[in-house]
Every structure is written in structure tokens, then in C-alpha cells.
Scaffold this motif. Structure first.
Motif, PDB file in Angstrom:
ATOM      1  N   SER A 202      42.326  80.608  29.834  1.00  0.00           N
ATOM      2  CA  SER A 202      42.223  81.115  31.208  1.00  0.00           C
ATOM      3  C   SER A 202      43.200  82.266  31.412  1.00  0.00           C
ATOM      4  O   SER A 202      44.402  82.111  31.184  1.00  0.00           O
ATOM      5  N   LEU A 203      42.659  83.406  31.857  1.00  0.00           N
ATOM      6  CA  LEU A 203      43.450  84.610  32.077  1.00  0.00           C
ATOM      7  C   LEU A 203      43.510  84.896  33.577  1.00  0.00           C
ATOM      8  O   LEU A 203      42.473  84.918  34.253  1.00  0.00           O
ATOM      9  N   THR A 204      44.713  85.128  34.083  1.00  0.00           N
ATOM     10  CA  THR A 204      44.883  85.450  35.499  1.00  0.00           C
ATOM     11  C   THR A 204      45.313  86.904  35.635  1.00  0.00           C
ATOM     12  O   THR A 204      46.294  87.328  35.013  1.00  0.00           O
ATOM     13  N   PHE A 205      44.571  87.660  36.461  1.00  0.00           N
ATOM     14  CA  PHE A 205      44.817  89.093  36.618  1.00  0.00           C
ATOM     15  C   PHE A 205      45.405  89.398  37.989  1.00  0.00           C
ATOM     16  O   PHE A 205      45.374  88.570  38.907  1.00  0.00           O
ATOM     17  N   SER A 206      45.909  90.614  38.108  1.00  0.00           N
ATOM     18  CA  SER A 206      46.515  91.051  39.362  1.00  0.00           C
ATOM     19  C   SER A 206      45.463  91.347  40.421  1.00  0.00           C
ATOM     20  O   SER A 206      45.761  91.426  41.611  1.00  0.00           O
ATOM     21  N   LYS A 207      44.230  91.528  40.016  1.00  0.00           N
ATOM     22  CA  LYS A 207      43.131  91.781  40.944  1.00  0.00           C
ATOM     23  C   LYS A 207      41.845  91.299  40.283  1.00  0.00           C
ATOM     24  O   LYS A 207      41.803  91.087  39.066  1.00  0.00           O
ATOM     25  N   PRO A 208      40.810  91.095  41.058  1.00  0.00           N
ATOM     26  CA  PRO A 208      39.579  90.546  40.492  1.00  0.00           C
ATOM     27  C   PRO A 208      38.966  91.446  39.413  1.00  0.00           C
ATOM     28  O   PRO A 208      39.035  92.672  39.497  1.00  0.00           O
ATOM     29  N   VAL A 209      38.394  90.794  38.412  1.00  0.00           N
ATOM     30  CA  VAL A 209      37.728  91.518  37.330  1.00  0.00           C
ATOM     31  C   VAL A 209      36.287  91.039  37.215  1.00  0.00           C
ATOM     32  O   VAL A 209      35.937  89.944  37.655  1.00  0.00           O
ATOM     33  N   ALA A 210      35.474  91.904  36.623  1.00  0.00           N
ATOM     34  CA  ALA A 210      34.068  91.572  36.383  1.00  0.00           C
ATOM     35  C   ALA A 210      33.974  90.798  35.079  1.00  0.00           C
ATOM     36  O   ALA A 210      34.341  91.305  34.023  1.00  0.00           O
ATOM     37  N   MET A 211      33.505  89.571  35.133  1.00  0.00           N
ATOM     38  CA  MET A 211      33.438  88.736  33.930  1.00  0.00           C
ATOM     39  C   MET A 211      32.490  89.324  32.887  1.00  0.00           C
ATOM     40  O   MET A 211      32.705  89.186  31.689  1.00  0.00           O
ATOM     41  N   SER A 212      31.471  89.996  33.356  1.00  0.00           N
ATOM     42  CA  SER A 212      30.501  90.574  32.414  1.00  0.00           C
ATOM     43  C   SER A 212      31.086  91.735  31.622  1.00  0.00           C
ATOM     44  O   SER A 212      30.506  92.171  30.625  1.00  0.00           O
ATOM     45  N   SER A 213      32.239  92.237  32.058  1.00  0.00           N
ATOM     46  CA  SER A 213      32.838  93.384  31.371  1.00  0.00           C
ATOM     47  C   SER A 213      33.710  92.974  30.192  1.00  0.00           C
ATOM     48  O   SER A 213      34.199  93.817  29.449  1.00  0.00           O
ATOM     49  N   ALA A 214      33.914  91.668  30.026  1.00  0.00           N
ATOM     50  CA  ALA A 214      34.846  91.183  28.995  1.00  0.00           C
ATOM     51  C   ALA A 214      34.428  91.613  27.597  1.00  0.00           C
ATOM     52  O   ALA A 214      33.271  91.467  27.209  1.00  0.00           O
ATOM     53  N   ILE A 215      35.393  92.150  26.853  1.00  0.00           N
ATOM     54  CA  ILE A 215      35.195  92.480  25.429  1.00  0.00           C
ATOM     55  C   ILE A 215      36.024  91.457  24.644  1.00  0.00           C
ATOM     56  O   ILE A 215      37.228  91.592  24.492  1.00  0.00           O
ATOM     57  N   PHE A 216      35.351  90.434  24.155  1.00  0.00           N
ATOM     58  CA  PHE A 216      36.065  89.300  23.569  1.00  0.00           C
ATOM     59  C   PHE A 216      36.911  89.704  22.367  1.00  0.00           C
ATOM     60  O   PHE A 216      38.016  89.187  22.174  1.00  0.00           O
ATOM     61  N   THR A 217      36.387  90.590  21.560  1.00  0.00           N
ATOM     62  CA  THR A 217      37.116  90.969  20.339  1.00  0.00           C
ATOM     63  C   THR A 217      38.375  91.777  20.627  1.00  0.00           C
ATOM     64  O   THR A 217      39.161  92.034  19.716  1.00  0.00           O
TER      65      THR A 217
END
Length: 596
Positions: A202-217
Motif C-alpha cells: 500500500s502506497l500513500t501519496f501527497s495527493k490522489p493518483v490515477a490507479m490506471s496510470s501505475a507502472i508496476f515495473t
């Protein structure tokens, strides 16, 4: 109009200034007019007498404030700027009466504020800062306030009051901002947690992020904050892929793949809080800014973020032995486990082979003295069966002869996985059956031997267990040189085995064979002139395979030789008076030329 009564129109700015200072709001007693002599003249140009006078009558302000414009929406700061037609009292703001909508009619989405803060004093211009939860909610909504055309304001009645307490009524239709400030702030990773038990990152960011943008590698766990020049077991381990289990927002939870968990458990990463760090490449995530999205800030491998205190949850699943196989040709056992293991923690004495699935009827043998040969994979290893353990097993004709007579049980303290969980014990009454068994078909080879010329004892050690009943004395010959260029002597049937089936064959030389060897002064007096050859037919292993021949042209040198130091004894003698001869019998061969 020139008259005794002169009406004066107060300017908008002056009226708002008076309202701001709460002058002449409700009571005439608190409303004074001060004037100087230059304020006005009579018709003869006589200046008025300077003075001060309380209002005779006050008509209170009963007009509700109106919204002039929704001036600015600053998506970067989460601030709305509203302009009213008069000074308003910011302490009367009711944030829950504020709605943001994606369109002025039939909006696909809307959001009602839950709180906030006024950034300025009482004024006709109001700056509303969204509360953190509200800002997160708006930023997380992909359809709301991502551009000027998707950010419409609705103020419900009683939103705010003017300085006289007149409550705002309504703005009628929704308003969109006169100007829109785009969000240009990149999201930053603030903290993270890792649940090894459930395979959740679980990653917590300073502002909301788009989950679909995640680059897992581009996400990597590592075992130390600065990964420069460290062991490969601690080096950054990038994710392969994963499944995001959360919606767009501040927290991104990733379900890690079984393959990644396997690699993680096989490394030295994430064994505790002190070995759990994370790095992100630039742009691993994007926020929800309109069209493009601001890329997340890099977390370099040289300054990785450590897991938050108390947010590392270790794997508590105990490993279990899933399969094993035995290869008696190689004298090895292959063990397979359900998880990556710490094979250095093995206690071989706690691994027990048994002949049946019941401890009451089973023959059993602990693998005492066995040793780890190789780690085939993080979950599988190869161990060598010690000779003593193999001996106890192979000398039984109903033990480990097939998978039907090959089982294994283990104690609860036998071995640990890579995070310290002890393997699940396997009871002797519920053992695991072998998946495969290869019987020994390896021909025994002569390993070493020792010859004692005093006692007439030949001790020969082989690589495999020997069937002593198969011994053929005449197949074993002693010679003075490796290539049989000197003298040699083959044993006779009078020499017999005096040991049980074992790796070592003990041969008690007959008196005839021992004296025959002593006859040759150039043989069997030191290791340098003591060589042994053996024909393949001379001996059979307990596996039924003949030994590998040690030919007379490549005989084996003795490892040790105990030279003859026993003095010959005179046993008896005869006298032939007719021929003048004396016949003397000794206990062993003597050198007649040395007679004195």
C-alpha cells in the motif's frame, strides 16, 4: 436639490466599508455623523458649523447578499474565490451548502463540501480553502473540476450572511469560474506499508493518483536505503505486475503476484522493517489532472523510503514439505517445500526415513551425518545421505526398495523458511510418501585398504555396501608394483571374510597365504611395494552389482601397511641320523641364508 433636507447617496465602496466596520447596523444610538465646516455652505456661502450628531432614525439593511461571480477556482491550491455585491461575514459560512458540479444541468457527478477554511477577513471577496478530505475527494473525481467547463458552483440558501445578518438566498443556476488555475503539483510518495501475509503493498501519496496510470515495473522494493554496490539479495527488486485493489485516491494498494512474492521471499528484502525500503522511478504514477496528469516524483534507489513504523507485517505462514524423492545411485535426497527456505537452518537428524506409514510397524532411520549438497531453487535442495544412514537403510530388504516402502517424517524444529517460520511437522503416523525412488545400481569401487603383516589381516573399504558372502579369494591378488612388473600372489580359498555386510571387507589371511606373502622380500614390506588388484567377479555389492575391477596393470597402492615385526618361533624339529640332517619347523617363513 437645494433645500433644508439634503439626501446624499453613499457610494458602493463607502457603504461596504461602513458595513465592514459594523457602523449604523441596527441602532441609531451607535450611528453618528461627524462633519467639518467645509462639508457644505448655505446659499450665502456661509460654511456649516462643524459638529457631530446621532442619527434620528435607522432603516436597517434587509437585503440579502448576492453572488456577483465565481471568480477563480485554483485546483493547485484547492481554493475558490467568490465575489459578492456587499461585505459578508466570513464567520457565518456554512460549507455544507456549497456544491461543485460537473455541469450546470444534469451533471454526471457532484460533490458537497464537508468543511473548509476562509483565508481572508470579512470582505465582499471570499477565499474558500477546501478541507483536505474535500480536496482529496474533488481531485479523486476524474469528472469534476478538471477544467473550467467541468467546475460549476451551486450555493444553497443560508451559505453566508452579510454584516447585518441577512442570509444568502440563492444564486439561481450554477456558475462556472471566470478563470481556472490548473493543478501543476506532482504527487509524492509519503509512506508505504507491506503485508507479506496477504501480499499487499500500500502506497500513500501527497495527493490522489490515477490507479490506471501505475507502472508496476517502476516500483521496486529493496533491502537498504542506498542500494549502491550492495548484495544482489538486497538490491532493488522491481515488481513484475500486480492488481490494484483500490480506487483513484491517496492510497494505492497493490496485490503482489505469487511470482513476485516468491522472488521477494527468496531474497533478503522485507524480512523486517529494517530491510524494507521502496524506490519509484519518475512518473510511476500520475495524478488526476485534466488530460495529462502530473507525474509522481522520483524516489531514487540511493534514497529509498523505509516502510512506516508498525506497517510491516511479516509472513507468518509456516512452510511445509510438499514432496521428496530418493536417488540411491547418487546417495541423494531431493526435498521440495511450499516456500523459499533457509536451507542453512536444516537439522538433518530431524529428518526420518521410514518403511511404512505407521510408526508402530515401520523401520526408520534419521538422516544423521547427512549434508546439504546444493540449493536447486529457493524451495528445493539436494542432500547427500551419510554412509551410516545409507547403511542402516540399504541393509534392510524391506526398507526404501520402492516408493511403497519409502516415507519421511520431520520434527517441528527441522527447518525454517526465509523469514524464520518453522516448517510444519510431519508425524511418523502420517508421513509423506516418496514421489520417486531410484535404486542403487552403481558398481562398488575399491576406495582404500590396509594390510597387517603381523596379524595377517587385510581390510578393504569400498564405495558401496558389500555382500561379504560373495567374496572370491582368488580374485584378489597382491603385487609388488602397480603395473605388475614384479612379483605377485593371489589369495587362496583358505583366506576368509570375518566381517558382516558393510563398506569395509575384512579378510583373515590363511597361514598359507600370509607365509606366501612373507616369502617375497620385494613385496608387502612397505606401502611402496604393496599393490592390490581385484577381478570384478571377486565381490558383489548388496545391490547385486559386481565391483569395478582393479586390474593388475593398474593395481591400487596400499594406504597403510603394518610390516612384519613378529619374531618367528621354533615349533618342532626332526633329526635324521642316517643322512645327518636336522629338520626345523618355524611359525612362519624364514630366510634360510641367514642361518648361523
Amino acid at each position: 436639490v437645494n433645500d433644508v433636507l439634503v439626501p446624499l447617496a453613499v457610494s458602493h465602496d463607502d457603504l461596504n466599508a461602513i458595513k465592514l466596520h459594523r457602523i449604523c447596523i441596527t441602532s441609531a444610538s451607535g450611528c453618528y455623523l461627524n462633519w467639518s465646516a467645509s462639508a457644505i455652505d448655505d446659499m450665502a456661502t456661509n460654511p456649516v458649523v462643524a459638529g457631530s450628531l446621532s442619527a434620528t432614525r435607522i432603516t436597517p439593511d434587509t437585503i440579502a447578499p448576492s453572488l456577483v461571480s465565481f471568480t477563480v477556482y485554483d485546483a493547485d491550491a484547492g481554493v475558490l474565490t467568490l465575489s459578492f455585491d456587499e461585505t459578508v461575514d466570513v464567520s457565518t459560512i456554512v460549507f455544507t451548502t456549497v456544491l461543485l458540479e460537473a455541469f450546470f444541468v444534469a451533471p454526471v457527478t457532484s460533490y458537497q463540501l464537508t468543511g473548509g477554511l476562509s483565508l481572508g477577513p470579512d470582505s465582499s471577496t471570499v477565499l474558500l480553502e477546501l478541507s483536505n478530505p474535500d480536496e482529496v475527494a474533488v481531485l479523486s473525481n476524474a469528472d469534476l473540476c478538471k477544467s473550467q467547463s467541468t467546475c460549476w458552483l451551486v450555493l444553497q440558501p443560508t451559505f453566508i450572511a452579510d454584516m447585518s445578518g441577512n442570509r444568502f438566498v440563492s444564486i439561481g443556476s450554477a456558475r462556472f469560474p471566470d478563470s481556472f488555475a490548473n493543478d501543476h503539483t506532482s504527487p509524492a510518495l509519503v509512506s508505504f506499508s507491506l503485508d507479506m501475509y496477504h501480499a499487499n503493498l500500500s502506497l500513500t501519496f501527497s495527493k490522489p493518483v490515477a490507479m490506471s496510470s501505475a507502472i508496476f515495473t517502476s516500483i521496486a522494493l529493496q533491502g537498504i536505503a542506498n542500494a549502491t554496490g550492495i548484495s544482489s539479495l538486497l538490491a532493488p527488486l522491481p515488481l513484475d505486475t500486480g492488481v490494484v485493489t483500490t480506487h483513484d485516491g491517496l492510497v494505492c494498494t497493490i496485490l503482489l503476484t505469487s511470482a513476485y512474492m516468491f522472488n521477494l521471499e527468496s531474497s533478503q528484502i522485507a524480512k523486517s522493517e529494517n530491510s524494507t525500503f521502496i524506490s519509484l522511478k519518475a512518473g510511476t504514477f500520475k495524478d488526476l489532472t485534466f488530460k495529462v496528469g502530473n507525474p509522481s516524483i522520483v524516489v531514487p534507489t540511493t534514497a529509498a523510503i523505509q516502510v512506516s513504523p508498525g506497517q510491516f507485517f511479516r509472513d507468518t505462514v509456516a512452510p511445509n514439505l510438499t514432496a521428496f524423492s530418493v536417488d540411491f545411485t547418487k546417495m541423494q535426497i531431493r526435498l521440495s517445500f511450499s516456500k523459499p527456505m533457509n536451507f542453512g537452518s536444516m537439522d538433518f537428524s530431524e529428518f526420518v526415513l521410514q518403511s511404512t506409514a505407521s510408526s508402530a510397524t515401520a523401520r526408520s532411520q534419521a538422516l544423521v551425518g547427512s549434508a546439504l549438497v546444493s540449493v536447486e531453487s529457493p524451495t528445493a535442495c539436494i542432500i547427500n545421505i551419510s554412509q551410516e544412514a545409507a547403511k542402516s537403510i540399504l541393509l534392510q530388504d524391506d526398507f526404501c526398495t520402492s516408493i511403497a516402502t519409502t516415507f519421511i517424517s520431520i520434527a517441528p524444529t527441522t527447518i525454517k523458511d526465509n523469514v524464520g517460520n518453522l516448517a510444519i511437522a510431519i508425524s511418523a503416523n502420517a508421513p509423506v510418501q516418496a514421489a520417486a525412488l531410484i535404486r542403487d545400481v552403481t558398481a562398488p569401487t575399491l576406495v582404500s585398504y590396509v594390510l597387517n603383516m603381523n596379524t595377517g589381516y587385510l581390510s578393504i573399504r569400498f564405495s558401496r555396501l558389500i555382500d561379504n558372502s560373495s567374496f572370491v579369494a582368488s580374485a584378489f591378488c597382491l603385487q609388488s608394483a602397480a603395473r605388475n612388473v614384479g612379483v605377485s600372489y593371489c589369495l587362496t580359498s583358505g583366506s576368509e571374510v570375518d566381517t558382516s555386510n558393510d563398506y569395509t571387507l575384512g579378510v583373515r589371511l590363511s597361514w598359507t597365504d600370509l607365509n606366501a606373502l612373507k616369502f617375497y622380500s620385494a613385496m608387502c614390506t612397505s606401502v611402496n611395494n604393496t599393490y592390490l588388484s581385484a577381478a570384478a567377479v571377486g565381490l558383489v555389492g548388496i545391490n547385486g552389482v559386481n565391483i569395478i575391477a582393479a586390474t593388475s596393470t593398474k593395481a591400487n597402492k596400499a594406504d597403510a601397511l603394518i610390516a612384519d615385526t613378529t619374531a618367528p618361533a621354533l615349533l618342532y624339529y626332526t633329526v635324521d641320523m642316517s643322512r645327518g640332517k636336522l629338520g626345523i619347523a618355524f611359525s612362519e617363513t624364514v630366510n634360510a641364508t641367514a642361518f648361523h
